[in-house]
Design a protein around this motif. Structure first.
Motif, short mmCIF file in Angstrom:
data_model
loop_
_atom_site.label_atom_id
_atom_site.label_comp_id
_atom_site.label_asym_id
_atom_site.label_seq_id
_atom_site.Cartn_x
_atom_site.Cartn_y
_atom_site.Cartn_z
N SER A 1 0.82 -1.21 0.00
CA SER A 1 0.00 0.00 0.00
C SER A 1 0.85 1.26 0.00
O SER A 1 0.49 2.27 -0.61
CB SER A 1 -0.93 0.00 1.21
N ALA A 2 2.00 1.22 0.69
CA ALA A 2 2.88 2.39 0.71
C ALA A 2 3.39 2.70 -0.69
O ALA A 2 3.42 3.86 -1.12
CB ALA A 2 4.06 2.15 1.66
N ALA A 3 3.79 1.64 -1.42
CA ALA A 3 4.26 1.82 -2.79
C ALA A 3 3.16 2.40 -3.67
O ALA A 3 3.40 3.27 -4.51
CB ALA A 3 4.75 0.49 -3.36
N ALA A 4 1.94 1.90 -3.49
CA ALA A 4 0.81 2.38 -4.29
C ALA A 4 0.58 3.87 -4.07
O ALA A 4 0.38 4.62 -5.03
CB ALA A 4 -0.46 1.59 -3.95
N MET A 5 0.62 4.30 -2.82
CA MET A 5 0.42 5.72 -2.52
C MET A 5 1.53 6.59 -3.12
O MET A 5 1.27 7.65 -3.68
CB MET A 5 0.35 5.93 -1.01
N VAL A 6 2.76 6.10 -2.99
CA VAL A 6 3.89 6.86 -3.51
C VAL A 6 3.83 6.96 -5.03
O VAL A 6 4.06 8.03 -5.61
CB VAL A 6 5.22 6.22 -3.06
N ILE A 7 3.53 5.84 -5.71
CA ILE A 7 3.46 5.85 -7.17
C ILE A 7 2.36 6.80 -7.66
O ILE A 7 2.55 7.56 -8.61
CB ILE A 7 3.22 4.43 -7.72
N LYS A 8 1.20 6.75 -7.00
CA LYS A 8 0.10 7.64 -7.38
C LYS A 8 0.51 9.10 -7.25
O LYS A 8 0.20 9.94 -8.11
CB LYS A 8 -1.12 7.36 -6.52
N GLU A 9 1.21 9.43 -6.17
CA GLU A 9 1.63 10.82 -5.99
C GLU A 9 2.69 11.21 -7.01
O GLU A 9 2.71 12.33 -7.50
CB GLU A 9 2.15 11.03 -4.57
N MET A 10 3.57 10.27 -7.33
CA MET A 10 4.58 10.55 -8.35
C MET A 10 3.93 10.91 -9.67
O MET A 10 4.37 11.81 -10.39
CB MET A 10 5.49 9.33 -8.55
N LYS A 11 2.87 10.17 -10.01
CA LYS A 11 2.19 10.38 -11.29
C LYS A 11 1.30 11.62 -11.30
O LYS A 11 1.12 12.26 -12.34
CB LYS A 11 1.35 9.15 -11.63
N SER A 12 0.75 11.96 -10.14
CA SER A 12 -0.22 13.06 -10.11
C SER A 12 0.42 14.42 -9.92
O SER A 12 -0.17 15.44 -10.27
CB SER A 12 -1.24 12.83 -8.98
#
Length: 626
Positions: free
Chosen positions: A154-165
Motif C-alpha cells: 500500500s505504501a508503494a501504491a500511494m507513492v506511485i500515485k503521488e509521483m504520477k499526479s
C-alpha cells in the motif's frame, strides 16, 4: 478544477442534476420496450424535480461537493456509491408514500446508471489532472529520475500515485520489485512488478533505472541490510520511506522520502529501554542538562521530555544552539516547564547561582570540547573547559545535594593518545573520586562516535560528496565504534537508572566500522562510483589520532547490567585529595601558559596517556576490542 473557480459547486450540482435525470430516462428505456417508453417516461416528469432534489441533497450531505476530485481516492468513490444508494432508497420510499406507479426495476437500474455517470464525471477531473501534470512537467522541463520501487504494498501504491499526479515530481516510476511470487507480472498503480530482490541489478540495467526507492515501512533490519547490499552493487541513488513509527497517521508522501543513511546500513536494532526504571528517577524531577544545545545534549533533552520531568533546564554557552532547541521544544511541547540558561561551566559563580535557585535533582553533564585536532592545538582550553568545567559542575552537584550526576565520556578516554581523550579521562577520575565523599551518585557513560553529531565524519563526507569530492580520510584501515544520536541518548538515560555511584558505564557499540567502508558506502548511496566519479584521498593520521579506539582499560574489567547493551567498568581512581592537588598544579601551569609543561603534567595525571601511540604504523589492526 482551477477553471471552475468559485463556480465549482453550482456547476457540479447542475451537471449532477442532468446526469441523474439522464440515468432515469435510460432506465425507463431499458425496462420498457420502445412503444411503451413514451407512456411510462412521461409520468416521470411529474416527479423529476423531486428526484433531483433528493439526489442533490444526499450528495450535499455526503460532502461530494467539498472534495478535490483531481486527487480523489477510493474513499471519495465509496462516498459516491453511498450517496447514490441512499438517494435511491429515499426515492423508493417517497414514490410509495405518494402512490406513484414507479417500478422497482427502474429505480435499481437508474441507481446503477447514476453511480456510473457521477463516478465518470469525477474521474474526468483526475484524468484532466493527470494530463495537466504531464503537460506542465514537459513545459517546465523538469528532469525526472527513472525509479524502481521495492515493495508492492500500500505504501508503494500511494507513492506511485503521488509521483504520477504531481506536476512537480522529480520521480518517474518505471518498475516495482517484490519477493512475493504471485505479484510478479501484475501491476500496482499502473507500474508492473518485474521480479524479486535478486533481479534488482539486472532490471536496473534493462530499464535504465537511476533511483531505487525502498517503500516497505515495516521492513526489518535484516531484510533492509540485505536489500541495501544488493542495491549498492548498482550505480543508483538509493532512497527510502520512513518506518511506520515515523509516518503520521500511516500516510506516505513524496516529501517523506529520504536518502538512505549510514544508520540504515549498520542495521542496528532499536534500543529497548526499561521504561519503569527511567520513569522512577526522572518523572516529576528537575533535570539540568549542561551543554544542552549540543548534539548529545539536545537529544538527551528530547528523550527526557518523554518521561514528564517537573522542569527541564538547558544550560549552554552557545546561544544559537540553545535558542534553536528552545524554539523546537516550546513548539512541540507547549505545556513543558522549560528553562534555557546561557552560561559556561567554567564560571563557578554562575553555576552556583543556577543550582541554588533551581535545585536540580538530576544533572546530565554533556558540556565539553570534543574535537581532537582542535584540542591538540588548544590544550589549555581543553583543560579549562573539560576538566575544570566538570569539576565545577560536580562540586555544585555535591554542594546542593543533587541525587544523580551523569557525565558523558568517550572511548577516547581509554589509553588516550590525544589531549581531548586525556581530559575526558581526568573527568572520569573526578567524578569517581567525588562519588566517594558525596551522597550524590556520580557516574560516567562511555561510548564512541555518534553518527550525525556536530563535527563527526559523516556530515563532512556528505559535504565533500556534494561538492564533487574528493572524500578525505586519514588512513585506509582506521576503524571507529559508531552509535546513532537517539541510541546514545537513550542508553545514557538507561545508565542513569542503574547508577549506584562511581560506575563507568560502557555502552555496547557493536562491531567497529572501517571509515574507508563508510566513505565508499556514502559515495555509492549518493549514486556515484567511488574512485571514479568521487575520489577517496588518504591524508595521513592527524596528531593524537589512533587507528582504532577502545572502550575499556585493561584494569577496569566488565560486569553486566540488566540491559544487554550496558556494562559497568569498576572504579580505578577514588582519591579526591590527590585529584585536587593535581588540579591546583594544572591551574598554575595554565597561568604560566606553558604548553609543554601542561602536556607533561597531563601525562603524570593520566599514566595511560601516550601521544606517541598516535604515531602507529599503517598496518591493518586485527580487531578493536571492547
Amino acid at each position: 478544477m482551477k477553471v471552475l473557480g468559485k463556480w465549482k459547486k453550482p456547476i457540479l450540482m447542475l451537471s449532477d442534476a442532468v446526469l441523474i435525470n439522464l440515468a432515469y430516462i435510460l432506465a425507463f428505456f431499458f425496462i420498457y420496450n420502445y412503444k411503451n417508453f413514451r407512456f411510462y417516461s412521461s409520468s416521470y416528469k411529474e416527479i423529476a424535480l423531486t428526484v433531483t432534489v433528493i439526489y442533490i441533497t444526499c450528495f450535499y450531505i455526503f460532502k461530494l461537493y467539498e472534495s478535490l476530485w483531481r486527487y480523489a481516492s477510493i474513499d471519495e468513490f465509496m462516498l459516491v456509491i453511498g450517496a447514490c444508494l441512499t438517494s435511491n432508497i429515499v426515492m423508493i420510499a417517497f414514490v410509495r408514500i405518494i402512490g406513484h406507479p414507479f417500478a422497482y426495476g427502474v429505480s435499481i437500474i437508474a441507481c446503477a446508471f447514476s453511480i456510473i455517470f457521477i463516478v465518470g464525471l469525477r474521474m474526468s477531473f483526475r484524468v484532466y489532472g493527470r494530463f495537466e501534470s504531464i503537460v506542465n512537467c514537459n513545459a517546465s522541463k523538469i528532469v525526472q529520475s527513472r525509479v524502481m520501487i521495492i515493495g508492492a504494498g500500500s505504501a508503494a501504491a500511494m507513492v506511485i500515485k503521488e509521483m504520477k499526479s504531481s506536476s512537480q515530481s522529480k520521480y518517474m516510476p518505471i518498475a516495482v520489485i517484490d519477493d512475493e511470487v504471485y505479484k510478479k507480472g501484475n501491476t500496482i498503480a499502473g507500474v508492473k512488478v518485474l521480479g524479486n530482490r535478486k533481479d534488482i541489478p539486472k532490471i536496473v540495467i534493462e530499464k535504465n533505472i537511476e533511483t531505487i526507492l525502498i517503500a516497505i515501512p515495516t521492513i526489518d533490519d535484516e531484510d533492509k541490510e540485505e536489500i541495501l547490499e544488493i542495491c549498492k552493487k548498482t550505480n543508483c541513488k538509493i532512497e527510502i520511506i520512513p518506518g511506520m513509527y515515523e509516518i503520521i497517521n500511516g500516510k506516505v508522501s513524496l516529501n517523506q522520502i529520504r536518502k538512505v543513511e549510514i544508520e540504515d546500513l549498520l542495521g542496528r536494532k532499536a534500543v529497548k529501554l526499561d521504561m519503569q526504571g527511567i520513569t522512577s528517577y526522572i518523572t516529576n524531577k528537575t533535570i539540568l542538562v549542561t551543554g544542552g544545545g549540543g548534539s548529545i545534549g539536545s537529544e538527551l533533552c528530547r528523550q527526557i521530555i518523554k518521561f514528564n520531568p517537573k522542569q527541564l533546564i538547558v544550560f549552554d554557552i552557545y546561544e544559537n544552539n540553545a535558542y534553536d532547541l528552545q524554539m523546537e521544544l516550546e513548539y512541540k511541547y507547549p505545556k513543558l516547564d522549560l528553562l534555557v540558561l546561557i552560561g559556561s561551566v567554567r564560571d563557578k559563580k554562575r553555576l552556583e547561582d543556577v543550582f541554588k535557585k533551581y535545585s536540580p535533582d538530576i544533572v546530565f553533564h554533556a558540556a565539553a570540547h570534543k574535537h581532537v585536532p582542535l584540542m591538540e592545538n588548544s590544550p589549555m582550553e581543553a583543560i579549562k573547559n573539560n576538566v575544570f568545567g566538570t569539576y565545577n559542575v560536580a562540586e555544585c552537584a555535591h554542594k546542593f545535594n543533587v541525587e544523580r550526576f551523569v557525565m558523558i565520556s568517550t572511548d577516547k578516554a581509554v589509553n588516550p593518545t590525544n589531549v581531548m581523550g586525556a581530559t575526558k579521562r581526568m573527568c572520569e577520575m573526578i567524578i569517581q573520586s567525588m562519588d566517594k565523599i558525596s551522597k550524590t551518585h556520580f557516574v560516567a557513560v562511555r561510548f564512541g562516535n555518534v553518527l550525525g553529531s556536530n563535527g563527526s565524519v559523516i556530515p563532512l563526507f556528505k559535504k565533500q560528496i556534494e561538492h564533487g569530492g574528493p572524500v578525505t580520510l586519514t588512513n585506509k584501515y582506521i576503524t571507529r565504534f559508531f552509535m546513532t544520536i537517539p541510541e546514545a541518548a537513550q542508553l545514557v538515560l538507561q545508565s542513569g537508572a542503574y547508577a549506584q555511584g562511581g560506575e563507568i558505564f560502557v555502552l555496547d557499540m557493536g562491531k567497529p566500522v572501517k571509515i574507508y567502508d563508510l566513505a565508499w558506502d556514502l559515495i555509492k548511496l549518493s549514486g556515484f562510483t567511488p574512485d571514479k566519479d568521487i575520489k577517496i584521498e588518504i591524508t595521513g593520521l592527524r596528531p593524537g589520532e589512533k587507528l582504532y579506539e577502545e572502550l575499556l582499560m585493561s584494569e577496569e574489567g566488565l560486569t553486566n547490567t540488566k540491559h544487554e547493551k550496558i556494562f559497568i567498568g569498576k572504579p580505578t581512581f577514588t582519591d579526591l585529595s590527590v585529584m585536587k592537588e593535581k588540579m591546583l598544579e594544572l591551574a598554575v601551569i595554565i597561568e604560566k601558559d606553558d604548553v609543554q609543561l601542561l602536556i607533561d603534567k597531563i601525562g603524570e595525571i593520566v599514566p595511560t596517556y601516550n601521544r606517541t601511540l598516535a604515531e602507529v604504523s599503517t598496518s591493518q589492526p586485527e580487531s578493536a576490542t571492547m
